[in-house]
Design an enzyme around this catalytic site. Structure first.
Site, PDB file in Angstrom:
ATOM      1  N   ARG A   1       0.844  -1.185   0.000  1.00  0.00           N
ATOM      2  CA  ARG A   1       0.000   0.000   0.000  1.00  0.00           C
ATOM      3  C   ARG A   1       0.889   1.248   0.000  1.00  0.00           C
ATOM      4  O   ARG A   1       1.980   1.248   0.582  1.00  0.00           O
ATOM      5  CB  ARG A   1      -0.886   0.006   1.253  1.00  0.00           C
ATOM      6  N   HIS A   2       0.415   2.308  -0.643  1.00  0.00           N
ATOM      7  CA  HIS A   2       1.151   3.583  -0.624  1.00  0.00           C
ATOM      8  C   HIS A   2       1.400   4.042   0.820  1.00  0.00           C
ATOM      9  O   HIS A   2       0.747   3.574   1.749  1.00  0.00           O
ATOM     10  CB  HIS A   2       0.372   4.647  -1.384  1.00  0.00           C
ATOM     11  N   GLY A   3       2.290   5.000   0.995  1.00  0.00           N
ATOM     12  CA  GLY A   3       2.640   5.503   2.330  1.00  0.00           C
ATOM     13  C   GLY A   3       1.648   6.553   2.832  1.00  0.00           C
ATOM     14  O   GLY A   3       0.608   6.805   2.206  1.00  0.00           O
TER      15      GLY A   3
ATOM     16  N   ALA B   1       1.617   1.956   4.070  1.00  0.00           N
ATOM     17  CA  ALA B   1       2.765   1.122   3.669  1.00  0.00           C
ATOM     18  C   ALA B   1       2.594  -0.349   4.048  1.00  0.00           C
ATOM     19  O   ALA B   1       3.566  -1.099   4.130  1.00  0.00           O
ATOM     20  CB  ALA B   1       4.092   1.663   4.224  1.00  0.00           C
TER      21      ALA B   1
END
Ligand SMILES: *[C@@H]1O[C@H](CO)[C@@H](O)[C@H](O)[C@H]1NC(C)=O
Ligand SMILES: *[C@@H]1O[C@H](CO)[C@@H](O)[C@H](O)[C@H]1NC(C)=O
Ligand SMILES: *[C@@H]1O[C@H](CO)[C@@H](O)[C@H](O)[C@H]1NC(C)=O
Ligand SMILES: *[C@@H]1O[C@H](CO)[C@@H](O)[C@H](O)[C@H]1NC(C)=O
Length: 465
Positions: free
Chosen positions: A86-88, A396
């Site tokens: 997953r994105h931060g 993340a």
């Protein structure tokens, strides 16, 4: 501090200076020490920091527990790694920023109490979130991915290696959203700094049919995304006795009439505390509007939403991830074939997407399935539920599938957020790859994205008339 941390930091001088000055600022400023981590931080759901899930990282962000990440046995050799990440940490969405601004205006104009925190909010705090921030990756979010990259390189040194990076045996793929593209670049940057690679341009591909499958699954869009009744449990819970009690407690802390504190505004307080903490590492005055029992209710509300929109609530939520599921096994199959019969073309696949990418895949594969559904009525009965997004999809968050070749064949290990986990209903840390394939044979032989996601033809005809 570990020497490797120092090495990493010395290549990141501006980062070090910023950190040091922050620490010094804290030390001189915080005479009356209040905890730096809000008591309600573990309940933030998809807005949780990764550090709350892996608390050892609070002291050393590059810490790796080597014994946790070790191969299943000494005779095993790592062959391939697929990471779905997953994105931060990101800014709030424009919609939530509006809610936060409304709460701020109300508290500033109407709240009265002698508490220090209210004075802090009314006199010192400024509404600094603006609508154009809309979900973008923040600086902390870049660091989330840079640090994750280094930890994974330390955990799987034979796969995430300089040689494999330069030899283009690492594939990078991302969703088209800016926060994801920025995240994958930050991940690559983390590796460049770690190995001191300069002057090389690293590629990534954008693939929304894999990383944002939920947008392309027509049946999901019609039956869940655009269907008001699909999330009725969330709506019912908003006016439950539990949510009511949270509104009353917050109203009384602020000395504002209960009728003005809607469930949206309660949620806005939760957002303000979570974003101030995730983005600026501050235990902000806003966190005093809610206590832990309030946070448990708000966490459940968020889990209900994820459960009905991304998890087990509706079958199509899970099945919309069929193409990502098949992509994963295609990569593992290919790697095991290449390993046996030729040269490994790919050692690592890094795929960056959203909480909405990870949750359906985990649900499709049977992880975190509770015996009875999460509903508006059974908040208290679901106290020990498995489906708790705070621990599953913080910023993340990462699913790691690691294929090993061992003396008795290929084995597959699964890690969630850098912790080993057994596949559902199997109490074994690293099953034979064949056994994993058998366990999922009903999905491998079925789970056809086209068939699951296409709308019946009659519907088209009706809307055409
Ligand atoms: C690392 O993991 C092992 C379990 O494999 C555990 O016993 C140990 O306490 C962990 N080390 C630290 C520092 O947490
Ligand atoms: C995305 O990945 C899938 C599976 O590997 C592939 O079939 C498709 O062509 C890719 N799409 C794009 C736009 O690259
Ligand atoms: C909307 O959701 C409800 C509840 O899950 C379901 O019964 C209904 O069939 C859905 N509507 C559509 C158009 O799929
Ligand atoms: C939760 O509520 C649903 C219906 O609202 C019920 O079917 C289920 O059994 C309940 N779960 C528990 C653990 O009580």
């Amino acid at each position: 501090m570990k020497s490797s941390t120092l090495q990493f930091l010395s290549r990141n001088r501006p980062f070090v200076i910023a950190t040091l000055s922050m620490i010094m600022f804290r030390a001189s400023y915080c005479k009356f020490t209040k905890p730096t981590i809000p008591a309600i931080a573990p309940y933030f759901g998809t807005k949780c920091r990764y550090e709350e899930v892996n608390p050892l990282l609070r002291d050393d962000i590059l810490f790796v527990n080597k014994s946790l990440m070790a191969p299943p046995s000494p005779d095993c050799r790592a062959v391939h790694l697929v990471a779905v990440i997953r994105h931060g940490t990101r800014f709030p969405t424009a919609k939530n920023i509006k809610k936060m601004a409304r709460l701020y205006d109300l508290v500033k104009a109407e709240a009265t109490s002698a508490d220090w925190w209210l004075e802090d909010i009314q006199r010192k705090w400024r509404m600094w979130y603006t609508e154009e921030m809309d979900g973008k990756l923040v600086k902390k979010g870049k660091n989330d991915l840079r640090h994750l990259a280094v930890r994974l390189a330390k955990s799987f040194p034979s796969l995430i290696s300089k040689e494999n990076l330069l030899g283009e045996r690492m594939e990078f793929m991302t969703s088209s959203k800016h926060r994801c593209v920025d995240s994958i670049k930050a991940f690559q940057e983390g590796l460049h700094k770690y190995w001191d690679v300069k002057g090389v341009d690293f590629k990534h591909s954008v693939n929304d049919s894999l990383m944002r499958f939920f947008d392309q699954c027509k049946r999901f869009v019609e039956a869940v995304e655009n269907n008001k009744t699909a999330l009725k449990e969330v709506e019912i819970f908003k006016s439950s006795k539990e949510m009511d009690a949270v509104r009353r407690r917050m109203a009384s802390r602020l000395q504002i009439p209960y009728s003005q504190i809607t469930s949206d505004l309660v949620e806005a307080a939760f957002f303000l505390c979570s974003y101030e903490f995730a983005i600026k590492s501050e235990n902000s005055a806003w966190c005093n509007l809610l206590d832990e029992s309030d946070a448990e209710v708000l966490e459940y509300k968020n889990d209900l939403k994820q459960y009905w929109k991304r998890g087990y609530g509706h079958d199509i939520n899970r099945k919309s991830s069929c193409s990502l599921f098949h992509d994963l096994f295609r990569r593992l199959d290919q790697a095991s074939y290449d390993y046996r019969f030729g040269e490994l073309a790919k050692a690592v696949t890094i795929q960056v997407g959203h909480a909405e990418t990870l949750l359906p895949l985990l649900s499709l594969m049977g992880f975190f399935r509770d015996e009875s559904p999460l509903t508006a009525e059974n908040f208290s009965l679901q106290h020990g539920r498995k489906f708790r997004t705070s621990g599953i999809v913080p910023y993340a968050a990462n699913l790691l599938f690691v294929l090993y070749e061992c003396s008795d064949g290929f084995r597959l290990q699964f890690f969630l957020n850098e912790k080993p986990m057994s596949f559902p209903n199997i109490n074994h840390p690293a099953l034979l790859y064949e056994a994993v394939r058998n366990q999922y044979s009903y999905l491998l032989d079925g789970c056809d994205f086209k068939k699951e996601c296409e709308l019946p033809k009659v519907t088209f005809k009706k809307t055409e008339l």
